[in-house]
Write an enzyme that holds these catalytic residues in place. Structure first.
Site: not given
Ligand code: BGC
Length: 771
Positions: A268
């Site tokens: 993530d």
């Molecule tokens: C989130 C993810 C997301 C990623 C990219 C993160 O803050 O937890 O779910 O895909 O950002 O935007």
């Protein structure tokens, strides 16, 4: 069949050897570039990963995407683009110096989709969503999200399907199969146990091996095995002491070796701490990627603390992924997906996932009512979906009042225009914030418009019926609150009370629509009103879809995939949510935020959602699986193929529409299992939604129960074991409304899957016991 199987194997081995040859040609720098992402333009932040500056890099290919992988044009490998998210493609709708627009469909949120209990429909939504991904030049959609609704306040619950792993797994698999049918990829997330937002980058989630396997991993296991997602996104949190992105046993022993996952694991965004540990764990791609990560990996290889073979393997998996992308195939994307056609599917899905919670004296459908007084600011400012990365930049959201007038209802004009003016004036006062400011400090929803008692009395005389919408929004970064969020606000309570008193005095009905991504308290006020419709956050066609259900154009067939407790404190997870934090040990975190160490212990073990409410006889406001229809159904003639379980068991049951309206029923199969270890009184093992049954029409529904369905995770032997004894099959219209039962016997224990003894908690957990 054999021929196809053989050709698939040949194609796979061709990709494998092409990838091996490419990695063999790569320098250390090229390999490191490949495993560290290129992503994300964050205003004012230099990630030091060379974003946007590398030769042939493509940061600007799809503005608003969440990131890209590094291009190695010298080896014929393009950069690939990944973009959020679970409710539709999140990209910027406008581009500098370009008059075209790049809107995407805001689909109903995952919790609504799960409430359809219709995997075919979810797959159809996925196919359309994936078409937008492909036509906008994106390679991987960062979804579906599939964490568990452990607690009603989970800030991202709307992005996730259910409290039940079977529903989550089946829905995610349908979604992945739909999206990937376009030749683009998905990232099932967040793997695993990211069930709250509080301190999400530091929290250590402590749980038993059994709870992990049965509740928090099961859905991912189903999705991996039934849909082969191209990628998995590891989560932010620690699990039993280690960051998931640094945990070999999670990403390699379980995901790859036990489940056979062949794709890539990405972090993530900014997840985990130690890039080298992430490489060793099998977390192939670090997103969005930083210069420090590149440095750490390079130095570790040079110092011999990271075996280059590990880096080669990670790079190899990324190359294999790239070779399958549309970017590699040079697909000429149109930037013009058929948004109109997709809106039709979004509207159907939205209506099919709404859940009719209450309908006294057939207050709905509103066939006879012509003149409607519409109360509540949310009726005029409907919420299509949640906030954060799960948000979508759609062209429009149909509000409730628009939807009602499109459906031909007459609205009280004075009331409507007073509300519209109030809402736009209040919104104009709100500060304008960019995505990151909004993320850090979400703008609260407009407060309810004060209404004189005489105005309400007047409306009660003039209109035929009252509608009130209660709205909520939430999203990434923080969890919901009990006061003024799960519980109604004082102004909402008095609105419901005043409108109900005035309308009931005139013998007119009051309908409440809940427009929220998750559950709210209903028990204290539902008796005051006639009907309650849970509309969730239904995407861009919101108002039209609600009007479809209110008018009876669509007979509601949504059923809850998550429990509505009577009060927040009834939930078993409350005493361990969000957990403990240790502010005295805070360190500097990302982007000026503090990183506060925290931990949460899942003392409820496997007793999450209905597994708890049913086993411990706690009555919820609305149970898992619940939902009303405009027609009635009966269940009859349950039959098991045999009284003894051999390899599998067939169960048939007949469902009949005994009412006056065509409709669909969700048939739920629960099992009560015997055993040497304690088990929940009921566990969902199958579900099936009937076809549209005309009045009087019957359908015979068949289920197949396998040995794996009988098994629970036995911690002592690290195996899934079906215990010998008597199993009771319960066919229900909900988890408590059991209509038909039958039983069979299993003569001897069966070990259905031997697992590795991994991810055990380091501390003793005082787990909830059930006698
Ligand atoms: C989130 C993810 C997301 C990623 C990219 C993160 O803050 O937890 O779910 O895909 O950002 O935007």
């Amino acid at each position: 069949m054999l021929f196809f199987a053989a050709s698939a194997v040949t194609a796979q081995s061709k990709t494998d050897s092409a990838a091996t040859a490419l990695v063999a040609k790569m320098s250390l720098e090229e390999k490191v570039n490949l495993v560290v992402g290129m992503g994300m333009n964050i205003p004012g932040v230099n990630l030091g990963n060379g974003s946007g500056t590398g030769v042939g890099q493509i940061m600007d290919k799809v503005p608003g995407a969440a990131g890209t992988t590094y291009a190695l044009p010298q080896l014929g490998l393009p950069g690939t683009v990944v973009a959020d998210g679970p409710a539709g493609l999140r990209i910027s709708p406008a581009r500098e110096g370009d008059k075209n627009t790049y809107y995407a469909t805001a689909w109903p949120v995952a919790t609504l989709l799960a409430s359809t209990w219709d995997t075919k429909l979810v797959q159809q939504v996925g196919a359309a969503m994936g078409n937008e991904v492909k036509e906008y030049g994106v390679d991987v959609l960062l979804g579906p999200g599939m964490n568990i609704h452990r607690n009603p306040l989970g800030g991202r619950n709307f992005e996730y399907y259910s409290e039940d792993p079977l529903v989550s797994g089946k829905m995610a698999a349908a979604m992945v199969n739909g999206i990937q049918s376009n030749g683009v990829g998905t990232s099932i997330k967040h793997f695993a146990a990211n069930n709250e937002e509080k301190n999400r980058n530091t929290i250590n989630v402590i749980m038993s091996e059994r709870a992990l396997r049965e509740i928090y991993l099961k859905g991912f296991e189903i999705a991996v095995k039934e849909s082969k997602p191209w990628t998995v996104m590891s989560s932010y949190n620690k699990l039993n002491g280690t960051y998931t992105s640094e945990e070999y046993d999670l990403l390699t022993t379980i995901l790859r070796k036990e489940w056979g996952f062949k794709g890539i694991v990405m972090t993530d965004w900014f997840g985990g701490r130690d890039a080298v540990a992430q490489m060793k764990a099998g977390n192939d791609l670090l997103m969005p990627g930083t210069g420090n990560q590149k440095k750490a990996i390079t130095e570790a290889v040079k110092a011999g603390t990271l075996d280059v073979k590990i880096l080669d393997e990670n790079a190899m998996r990324i190359v294999k992924y790239i070779l399958g992308t549309q970017a590699y195939k040079k697909y000429a994307f149109s930037n013009k997906p058929d948004l109109k056609a997709h809106a039709v599917i979004a509207r159907k899905a939205a209506a099919d996932g709404m859940v009719l919670l209450q309908n006294k004296d057939n207050a709905l459908p509103l066939t006879a009512a012509k003149n409607i007084a519409v109360f509540g600011i949310t009726s005029y400012d409907f919420v299509s979906g949640g906030t954060g990365s799960g948000d979508v930049n759609e062209e429009y959201t149909i509000s409730l009042v628009q939807g009602l007038s499109n459906a031909g209802f007459k609205l009280d004009e004075k009331l409507t225009s007073a509300y519209q003016q109030y809402v736009s004036a209040e919104k104009a006062k709100q500060p304008k914030k960019n995505f990151f400011e909004e993320f850090m400090n979400p703008t609260p929803r407009v407060t309810e418009m004060p209404l004189e008692g005489s105005v309400i009395t007047n409306k009660a005389t003039e209109a035929d019926v009252a509608l009130i919408t209660i709205g909520r929004n939430a999203g990434e970064g923080s969890d919901r609150k009990v006061e003024n969020d799960f519980n109604l606000k004082a102004e909402e309570v008095s609105l419901i009370e005043n409108v109900s008193n005035a309308f009931h005095a005139q013998h007119k009905k009051v309908i409440v629509i809940i427009n929220a991504g998750g559950v709210i308290e209903v028990a204290s006020w539902r008796d005051k009103v006639d009907a309650v419709l849970m509309a969730w956050q239904p995407g861009l066609e919101a108002g039209n879809a609600v009007a479809d259900v209110l008018s009876g154009r669509v007979n509601p067939s949504g059923r809850l995939a998550t429990t509505f407790p009577v009060k927040y404190d009834d939930d078993v997870t409350v005493k361990n949510f969000p957990g403990k934090e240790f502010p005295e040990k805070a360190e500097a975190g990302m982007m000026g935020m503090k990183a506060i160490p925290a931990e949460v212990t899942y003392e409820e073990g496997i007793y999450v959602g209905y597994r708890y409410y049913n086993s411990f006889n706690v009555k919820p406001a609305y149970e898992f699986g619940y939902g009303l229809s405009y027609t009635d159904f009966t269940f009859s003639n349950i039959k098991l193929a045999s009284a003894d379980f051999k390899n599998r068991m067939f169960v048939v049951v007949t469902v009949t529409n005994t009412g006056k309206t065509a409709g669909r029923q969700v048939v739920q199969l629960y099992l009560s299992a015997p055993g040497k270890i304690q088990k929940p009184t009921e566990e969902l093992k199958g579900f099936s939604k009937t076809v549209m049954l005309q009045p009087g029409q019957k359908q015979v529904v068949t289920f197949v129960i396998t040995a794996a369905d009988l098994a629970s995770f036995n911690t002592a032997s690290s195996a899934w074991v079906a215990d010998a004894g008597k199993y009771e099959v319960k066919i229900g219209a909900s988890s408590t409304d059991i209509k038909q039962t039958a039983s069979f016997n299993l003569a001897a224990d069966i070990i259905t899957q031997q697992c590795n003894k991994v991810l055990a908690p380091q501390e003793t957990i005082n787990e909830l016991q059930h006698q």
